[in-house]
Design an enzyme around this catalytic site. Structure first.
Site, PDB file in Angstrom:
ATOM      1  N   ARG A  87       0.843  -1.338   0.106  1.00  0.00           N
ATOM      2  CA  ARG A  87      -0.132  -0.046  -0.122  1.00  0.00           C
ATOM      3  C   ARG A  87       0.829   1.376   0.186  1.00  0.00           C
ATOM      4  NH1 ARG A  87      -3.484  -1.067   4.364  1.00  0.00           N
ATOM      5  NH2 ARG A  87      -4.942  -2.319   3.014  1.00  0.00           N
ATOM      6  N   TYR A  88       1.893   1.197   0.890  1.00  0.00           N
ATOM      7  CA  TYR A  88       2.849   2.220   0.777  1.00  0.00           C
ATOM      8  C   TYR A  88       4.167   1.821  -0.105  1.00  0.00           C
ATOM      9  CZ  TYR A  88      -0.017   3.147   4.777  1.00  0.00           C
ATOM     10  OH  TYR A  88      -1.244   3.284   5.754  1.00  0.00           O
ATOM     11  N   ARG A  91       7.308   0.234   2.366  1.00  0.00           N
ATOM     12  CA  ARG A  91       7.035  -0.954   2.875  1.00  0.00           C
ATOM     13  C   ARG A  91       6.042  -2.046   2.340  1.00  0.00           C
ATOM     14  NH1 ARG A  91       5.016   3.629   5.073  1.00  0.00           N
ATOM     15  NH2 ARG A  91       3.354   3.640   6.760  1.00  0.00           N
ATOM     16  N   CYS A 100      -3.223 -18.405  13.024  1.00  0.00           N
ATOM     17  CA  CYS A 100      -2.787 -17.884  14.156  1.00  0.00           C
ATOM     18  C   CYS A 100      -2.725 -18.848  15.388  1.00  0.00           C
ATOM     19  CB  CYS A 100      -3.740 -16.576  14.508  1.00  0.00           C
ATOM     20  SG  CYS A 100      -3.958 -15.385  13.006  1.00  0.00           S
ATOM     21  N   CYS A 104      -8.971 -14.194  17.079  1.00  0.00           N
ATOM     22  CA  CYS A 104      -9.474 -12.894  18.029  1.00  0.00           C
ATOM     23  C   CYS A 104     -10.840 -12.722  17.213  1.00  0.00           C
ATOM     24  CB  CYS A 104      -8.668 -11.502  17.578  1.00  0.00           C
ATOM     25  SG  CYS A 104      -6.973 -11.943  18.190  1.00  0.00           S
ATOM     26  N   CYS A 107     -11.135  -9.776  14.578  1.00  0.00           N
ATOM     27  CA  CYS A 107     -10.136  -9.745  13.768  1.00  0.00           C
ATOM     28  C   CYS A 107     -10.587  -8.958  12.259  1.00  0.00           C
ATOM     29  CB  CYS A 107      -9.506 -11.395  13.250  1.00  0.00           C
ATOM     30  SG  CYS A 107      -8.223 -11.261  11.933  1.00  0.00           S
ATOM     31  N   ARG A 109      -8.974  -9.539   9.634  1.00  0.00           N
ATOM     32  CA  ARG A 109      -8.554 -10.216   8.477  1.00  0.00           C
ATOM     33  C   ARG A 109      -9.379 -11.727   8.634  1.00  0.00           C
ATOM     34  NH1 ARG A 109      -2.881  -8.869   8.200  1.00  0.00           N
ATOM     35  NH2 ARG A 109      -2.977  -6.905   6.944  1.00  0.00           N
ATOM     36  N   ASP A 268     -11.864  -2.271  13.033  1.00  0.00           N
ATOM     37  CA  ASP A 268     -12.003  -2.076  11.731  1.00  0.00           C
ATOM     38  C   ASP A 268     -13.568  -2.905  11.455  1.00  0.00           C
ATOM     39  OD1 ASP A 268      -9.729  -1.160  10.692  1.00  0.00           O
ATOM     40  OD2 ASP A 268      -8.696  -3.104  11.242  1.00  0.00           O
ATOM     41  N   ASP A 305      -7.826   2.642  10.084  1.00  0.00           N
ATOM     42  CA  ASP A 305      -7.530   1.836   8.866  1.00  0.00           C
ATOM     43  C   ASP A 305      -8.484   2.491   8.072  1.00  0.00           C
ATOM     44  OD1 ASP A 305      -5.716   0.567   6.760  1.00  0.00           O
ATOM     45  OD2 ASP A 305      -4.941  -0.394   8.512  1.00  0.00           O
ATOM     46  N   LYS A 312      -3.681   4.141   6.928  1.00  0.00           N
ATOM     47  CA  LYS A 312      -3.982   4.472   8.376  1.00  0.00           C
ATOM     48  C   LYS A 312      -3.695   5.867   8.541  1.00  0.00           C
ATOM     49  CE  LYS A 312      -2.144   0.148  10.039  1.00  0.00           C
ATOM     50  NZ  LYS A 312      -1.676  -0.352   8.662  1.00  0.00           N
TER      51      LYS A 312
HETATM   52  C1  PLP Z   1      -0.764  -1.087   8.629  1.00  0.00           C
HETATM   53  C2  PLP Z   1       0.103  -1.568   7.443  1.00  0.00           C
HETATM   54  C3  PLP Z   1       1.306  -1.070   7.177  1.00  0.00           C
HETATM   55  C4  PLP Z   1       2.134  -0.605   8.360  1.00  0.00           C
HETATM   56  O1  PLP Z   1       1.849   0.860   8.511  1.00  0.00           O
HETATM   57  P1  PLP Z   1       2.785   1.669   9.796  1.00  0.00           P
HETATM   58  O2  PLP Z   1       2.015   3.062   9.848  1.00  0.00           O
HETATM   59  O3  PLP Z   1       4.155   1.838   8.962  1.00  0.00           O
HETATM   60  O4  PLP Z   1       2.870   0.896  10.959  1.00  0.00           O
HETATM   61  C5  PLP Z   1       2.068  -1.426   5.956  1.00  0.00           C
HETATM   62  N1  PLP Z   1       1.458  -1.490   4.980  1.00  0.00           N
HETATM   63  C6  PLP Z   1       0.037  -2.200   5.093  1.00  0.00           C
HETATM   64  C7  PLP Z   1      -0.770  -2.640   3.797  1.00  0.00           C
HETATM   65  C8  PLP Z   1      -0.762  -1.731   6.202  1.00  0.00           C
HETATM   66  O5  PLP Z   1      -2.157  -2.184   6.122  1.00  0.00           O
HETATM   67  S1  SF4 Z   2      -6.256 -10.035  15.099  1.00  0.00           S
HETATM   68 FE1  SF4 Z   2      -6.425 -11.574  13.404  1.00  0.00          FE
HETATM   69  S2  SF4 Z   2      -4.561 -11.890  12.467  1.00  0.00           S
HETATM   70 FE2  SF4 Z   2      -4.035 -10.925  14.636  1.00  0.00          FE
HETATM   71  S3  SF4 Z   2      -3.722 -12.662  15.884  1.00  0.00           S
HETATM   72 FE3  SF4 Z   2      -6.021 -12.071  16.262  1.00  0.00          FE
HETATM   73  S4  SF4 Z   2      -6.770 -13.470  14.622  1.00  0.00           S
HETATM   74 FE4  SF4 Z   2      -4.707 -13.593  14.054  1.00  0.00          FE
END
Ligand code: PLP
Ligand code: SF4
Length: 350
Positions: A87-88, A91, A100, A104, A107, A109, A268, A305, A312
């Protein structure tokens, strides 16, 4: 008798954690796992237990709201190859596994995590090639799933691969394993985490001070002593940490464990999680109270997010505003007790 990770509603019933047979519907829809370290932590006499609330499935998860989405933070739109979210520019996320140690209930995802969705060897090779071929990628964030459920051998292989990429200077690992399964933090796994020969940061997901048990604290101390830089990530969850006392105690407990609170995530819009979501006004009010009464070390950034894959943004309270017109322009800045003060604009001599 050896205690095992609980996966099925029948196992939850036998452990005294759930009574309703209908939970089969929830468990069929979203992955369930509660490892022994967390099962032991649940107070069965407390109907509002903050540990149970995070991990024991609830019928309310079947209540899906129109604003909720299977992909609430828009990972899909930014996934050039399987296992990568980019996304960025500087990174990437590298999702090594969808498994996992604990699932959670909130979660973000939850539609993609689960025990039966591993990243194949070929997909991993393609994901690593993607990182190798983009010199702008400065940081690789291992996430998932939870990368620390992998064996030390598999993790070491990935870390050594990253080390061959000159442009990758930082590796960050997102995990819940030190609290969910502290026994997994062995000398072997620690060596694997450091094998990148790069700065390795570990962001630990912790939402309640009680998660930091004696065993978890010992595992975290092993990580800190090994030279890993530890950050805290928490999710604001209704009924778990959405009071000043619960949130402040959590932040203090993290700092005491040498973990610097990094992010407080607003929950989220994941499907079936409305009963666990707080609202942004509550989050902002809590951040103001933290700022007023608790050490600066205890201050995470409160972030959202943005749905749709926009990344974010910090959404904490704002303490400064512009005021006055032209010649009388100035700032008004608010202190931790809520009093406002005038601050002059820059005066130029030329
Ligand atoms: C959250 C996230 C990051 C990390 O973001 P930081 O602000 O650097 O902690 C990087 N890539 C993606 C796709 C994310 O969702
Ligand atoms: S938030 Fe989702 S990805 Fe993170 S530990 Fe919990 S279940 Fe796993």
């Amino acid at each position: 008798m050896r205690v095992k990770t609980l996966h099925t509603p029948a196992q939850l019933r036998d452990a005294g954690l759930a009574s309703r047979a209908e939970l089969e519907t929830v468990a069929a829809r979203y992955a369930v796992a509660i490892p022994p370290a967390l099962t032991a932590l649940i107070d069965r006499n407390d109907p509002h237990d903050p540990i149970a609330r995070q991990f024991v499935p609830d019928m309310a998860e079947l209540d899906r709201r129109p604003e909720e989405s299977d992909d609430p933070i828009g990972d899909e739109a930014h996934s050039p190859v399987e296992g990568i979210v980019h996304r960025y520019p500087d990174r990437v996320l590298l999702k090594l596994t969808h498994v996992c140690a604990v699932y959670c209930r909130f979660c973000f995802r939850r539609e993609t995590v689960g025990p039966d969705k591993p990243l194949s060897g070929e997909s991993l090779a393609r994901a690593l090639d993607f990182i190798r071929n983009d010199p702008n990628i400065w940081e690789v964030i291992l996430t998932g799933g939870d990368p620390l459920v992998l064996s030390a051998r598999r993790l070491r292989a990935v870390m050594q691969e990253l080390r061959t990429m000159e442009h990758v200077r930082v590796v960050r690992i997102h995990t819940r394993v030190p609290i969910a399964a502290p026994e997994r933090i062995t000398a072997d796994l620690l060596r694997a985490m450091k094998a990148s020969g790069r700065a390795t940061y570990v962001a630990l997901h912790v939402n309640h001070a009680r998660e930091l048990t004696r065993e978890a604290r010992a595992a975290i101390a092993r990580m800190a002593d090994a030279g890993l830089v530890l950050l805290g990530q928490s999710v604001l969850i209704a009924g778990v940490n959405d009071t000043e006392a619960a949130l402040g105690e959590l932040m203090r407990a993290l700092v005491e464990c040498r973990i610097k609170p990094y992010y407080l995530h607003h929950g989220d819009l994941a499907p079936g999680t409305s009963h666990l979501r707080s609202d942004i006004a509550t989050g902002q009010a809590l951040m103001r109270r933290l700022r007023g009464r608790w050490s600066g070390l205890c201050q995470p950034a409160y972030v959202l997010d943005i749905p749709g894959g926009h990344g974010k943004s910090p959404i904490g309270p704002n303490y400064i505003a512009r005021a006055g017109e032209n010649g009388a322009a100035h700032y008004v800045v608010e202190d931790y007790q809520g009093c406002r003060h005038r601050y002059p604009p820059a005066s130029r001599s030329d």
